[in-house]
Design an enzyme around this catalytic site. Sequence first.
Site, PDB file in Angstrom:
ATOM      1  N   ALA A  67       0.864  -1.176   0.000  1.00 16.58           N
ATOM      2  CA  ALA A  67       0.000   0.000   0.000  1.00 16.58           C
ATOM      3  C   ALA A  67       0.903   1.230   0.000  1.00 16.58           C
ATOM      4  O   ALA A  67       2.059   1.169   0.429  1.00 16.58           O
ATOM      5  CB  ALA A  67      -0.893  -0.025   1.226  1.00 16.58           C
ATOM      6  N   GLY A 112       0.509  -4.972   0.960  1.00 16.57           N
ATOM      7  CA  GLY A 112      -0.713  -4.994   0.153  1.00 16.57           C
ATOM      8  C   GLY A 112      -0.526  -5.677  -1.187  1.00 16.57           C
ATOM      9  O   GLY A 112      -1.489  -6.174  -1.772  1.00 16.57           O
ATOM     10  N   GLU A 115      -0.933  -9.244  -0.473  1.00 19.19           N
ATOM     11  CA  GLU A 115      -2.366  -9.452  -0.215  1.00 19.19           C
ATOM     12  C   GLU A 115      -3.165  -9.481  -1.518  1.00 19.19           C
ATOM     13  O   GLU A 115      -4.132 -10.220  -1.650  1.00 19.19           O
ATOM     14  CB  GLU A 115      -2.872  -8.358   0.743  1.00 19.19           C
ATOM     15  CG  GLU A 115      -2.252  -8.506   2.132  1.00 19.19           C
ATOM     16  CD  GLU A 115      -2.526  -7.325   3.053  1.00 19.19           C
ATOM     17  OE1 GLU A 115      -2.079  -6.203   2.730  1.00 19.19           O
ATOM     18  OE2 GLU A 115      -3.189  -7.519   4.086  1.00 19.19           O
ATOM     19  N   GLU A 135       4.449  -5.177   7.262  1.00 19.42           N
ATOM     20  CA  GLU A 135       3.674  -4.164   7.988  1.00 19.42           C
ATOM     21  C   GLU A 135       4.242  -3.873   9.377  1.00 19.42           C
ATOM     22  O   GLU A 135       4.228  -2.728   9.838  1.00 19.42           O
ATOM     23  CB  GLU A 135       2.203  -4.609   8.120  1.00 19.42           C
ATOM     24  CG  GLU A 135       1.403  -4.507   6.832  1.00 19.42           C
ATOM     25  CD  GLU A 135       1.525  -5.726   5.916  1.00 19.42           C
ATOM     26  OE1 GLU A 135       2.404  -6.580   6.145  1.00 19.42           O
ATOM     27  OE2 GLU A 135       0.736  -5.807   4.974  1.00 19.42           O
TER      28      GLU A 135
HETATM   29  C1  HXC Z   1       4.962   4.290  -1.550  1.00 21.70           C
HETATM   30  C2  HXC Z   1       6.862   3.300  -2.361  1.00 21.70           C
HETATM   31  C3  HXC Z   1       6.519   2.075  -1.733  1.00 21.70           C
HETATM   32  C4  HXC Z   1       5.294   2.021  -0.999  1.00 21.70           C
HETATM   33  C5  HXC Z   1       8.398   1.808  -2.756  1.00 21.70           C
HETATM   34  N1  HXC Z   1       8.025   3.081  -2.980  1.00 21.70           N
HETATM   35  N2  HXC Z   1       7.498   1.172  -1.999  1.00 21.70           N
HETATM   36  N3  HXC Z   1       6.082   4.394  -2.260  1.00 21.70           N
HETATM   37  N4  HXC Z   1       4.563   3.161  -0.930  1.00 21.70           N
HETATM   38  N5  HXC Z   1       4.868   0.900  -0.414  1.00 21.70           N
HETATM   39  C6  HXC Z   1       8.741   4.103  -3.732  1.00 21.70           C
HETATM   40  C7  HXC Z   1       9.940   4.639  -2.975  1.00 21.70           C
HETATM   41  O1  HXC Z   1       9.534   5.633  -2.073  1.00 21.70           O
HETATM   42  C8  HXC Z   1      10.766   5.182  -4.108  1.00 21.70           C
HETATM   43  O2  HXC Z   1      10.242   6.443  -4.510  1.00 21.70           O
HETATM   44  C9  HXC Z   1      10.520   4.199  -5.241  1.00 21.70           C
HETATM   45  O3  HXC Z   1       9.300   3.530  -4.912  1.00 21.70           O
HETATM   46  C10 HXC Z   1      11.603   3.145  -5.356  1.00 21.70           C
HETATM   47  O4  HXC Z   1      11.789   2.548  -4.086  1.00 21.70           O
HETATM   48  P1  HXC Z   1      13.216   2.457  -3.359  1.00 21.70           P
HETATM   49  O5  HXC Z   1      12.951   2.282  -1.916  1.00 21.70           O
HETATM   50  O6  HXC Z   1      14.080   3.603  -3.760  1.00 21.70           O
HETATM   51  O7  HXC Z   1      13.797   1.134  -4.004  1.00 21.70           O
HETATM   52  P2  HXC Z   1      14.735   0.032  -3.334  1.00 21.70           P
HETATM   53  O8  HXC Z   1      15.834   0.699  -2.539  1.00 21.70           O
HETATM   54  O9  HXC Z   1      15.129  -0.886  -4.412  1.00 21.70           O
HETATM   55  O10 HXC Z   1      13.835  -0.730  -2.283  1.00 21.70           O
HETATM   56  C11 HXC Z   1      12.716  -1.480  -2.732  1.00 21.70           C
HETATM   57  C12 HXC Z   1      11.813  -1.868  -1.519  1.00 21.70           C
HETATM   58  C13 HXC Z   1      11.490  -0.603  -0.712  1.00 21.70           C
HETATM   59  C14 HXC Z   1      12.565  -2.899  -0.662  1.00 21.70           C
HETATM   60  C15 HXC Z   1      10.558  -2.525  -2.100  1.00 21.70           C
HETATM   61  O11 HXC Z   1      10.975   0.395  -1.611  1.00 21.70           O
HETATM   62  C16 HXC Z   1      10.493  -0.839   0.365  1.00 21.70           C
HETATM   63  O12 HXC Z   1      10.813  -1.393   1.419  1.00 21.70           O
HETATM   64  N6  HXC Z   1       9.250  -0.394   0.130  1.00 21.70           N
HETATM   65  C17 HXC Z   1       8.200  -0.473   1.122  1.00 21.70           C
HETATM   66  C18 HXC Z   1       7.695  -1.876   1.263  1.00 21.70           C
HETATM   67  C19 HXC Z   1       6.601  -1.966   2.331  1.00 21.70           C
HETATM   68  O13 HXC Z   1       6.859  -1.702   3.501  1.00 21.70           O
HETATM   69  N7  HXC Z   1       5.408  -2.356   1.912  1.00 21.70           N
HETATM   70  C20 HXC Z   1       4.285  -2.532   2.805  1.00 21.70           C
HETATM   71  C21 HXC Z   1       3.542  -1.252   2.933  1.00 21.70           C
HETATM   72  S1  HXC Z   1       2.266  -1.381   4.166  1.00 21.70           S
HETATM   73  P3  HXC Z   1      11.195   7.710  -4.783  1.00 21.70           P
HETATM   74  O14 HXC Z   1      10.225   8.814  -5.073  1.00 21.70           O
HETATM   75  O15 HXC Z   1      11.994   7.897  -3.557  1.00 21.70           O
HETATM   76  O16 HXC Z   1      12.020   7.286  -5.971  1.00 21.70           O
HETATM   77  C22 HXC Z   1       1.058  -2.240   3.435  1.00 21.70           C
HETATM   78  C23 HXC Z   1      -0.119  -2.491   4.326  1.00 21.70           C
HETATM   79  C24 HXC Z   1      -1.370  -2.873   3.566  1.00 21.70           C
HETATM   80  O17 HXC Z   1       1.117  -2.623   2.332  1.00 21.70           O
HETATM   81  C25 HXC Z   1      -2.588  -2.696   4.408  1.00 21.70           C
HETATM   82  C26 HXC Z   1      -2.945  -1.268   4.609  1.00 21.70           C
HETATM   83  C27 HXC Z   1      -4.356  -1.072   5.061  1.00 21.70           C
END
Ligand code: HXC
Length: 261
Positions: A67, A112, A115, A135
């Site tokens: 998400a 997400g 999911e 999460e």
């Molecule tokens: C918003 C995201 C994102 C996310 C990545 N990006 N994941 N933006 N939401 N979930 C964006 C980054 O900010 C970045 O933007 C670009 O994508 C590239 O990501 P990087 O981090 O620079 O790449 P990398 O270093 O290769 O790392 C990849 C990654 C990391 C390991 C996937 O991006 C990461 O950990 N992302 C978050 C993963 C996460 O925690 N997902 C769960 C979310 S909570 P810029 O603008 O800086 O280039 C969830 C809950 C669901 O899903 C239920 C909710 C109700």
Amino acid sequence: MAYQNILLEQKEPGIYLLTINRPKSLNALNDAVLDELYHAVGEIARDPGARVVLVTGSGDRAFVAGADIIEMQDFSAMEAKAFSEKALRAFRSIESLAVPAVALVNGYCLGGGCELAISCDWILASEKAVFGQPEVNLGVTPGFGGSQRLQRLIGRGRAMEMLMTGRQVKADEALAWGLVNHVYPAAELMDKGLEAARMIASKGPVAVRLTKQALQLGQDMDLFNACVMESDSFALTFSTRDQKEGMRAFVEKRPARFQGK
Ligand code: HXC
């Protein structure tokens, strides 16, 4: 509806490809994506010629990295609830879609994203696929059904481990755990997905739909009633031309020509 964040195309007759298309954010799911996803699934559901949908992410880095954290960070509790419910509605629409949905996971499949993938009927992954429910790293729980669907799919212990640790699970481990059905080299994933889609599309359409329904409805029923429901589905197929054609084709030693009727 003109889509800004997803792509919906019919690759071949009856075979839809639905792509989450925000590659700069690794296809993170925001409010707008969830609206479009729900709408697109509705379009497929209304097409009597639909046979199967492949769900994937744009680019070569991610299926969906979760998400959208940027959008979620300042949510109130009620905004978080509304966001979660929007995703649940969209994912439920995939799960209850009459035709099979197959996820093609081509990279990060986190939170997400995982999911979403497990709301599809099964998953094909590339060797680069990485699954996780991170999460807990963000101080939140899953909110798109992950804690429930994951434990039904891979069992309680493995789901607990993924959800409690946020650990990233690579494609080979996901295969061993039964989270994905097959792993392919990245360059072959789309072709393998289309191959699977063509296989499904060549079968009796009513039978495929009723089989998906039997599995979906049956998973939360007791075994006796679930088997009665399956028996009713079986009987229903004998009201179709496809059943007559399928069995006649077998007897006549020729391929069946199904009409979905
Ligand atoms: C918003 C995201 C994102 C996310 C990545 N990006 N994941 N933006 N939401 N979930 C964006 C980054 O900010 C970045 O933007 C670009 O994508 C590239 O990501 P990087 O981090 O620079 O790449 P990398 O270093 O290769 O790392 C990849 C990654 C990391 C390991 C996937 O991006 C990461 O950990 N992302 C978050 C993963 C996460 O925690 N997902 C769960 C979310 S909570 P810029 O603008 O800086 O280039 C969830 C809950 C669901 O899903 C239920 C909710 C109700």
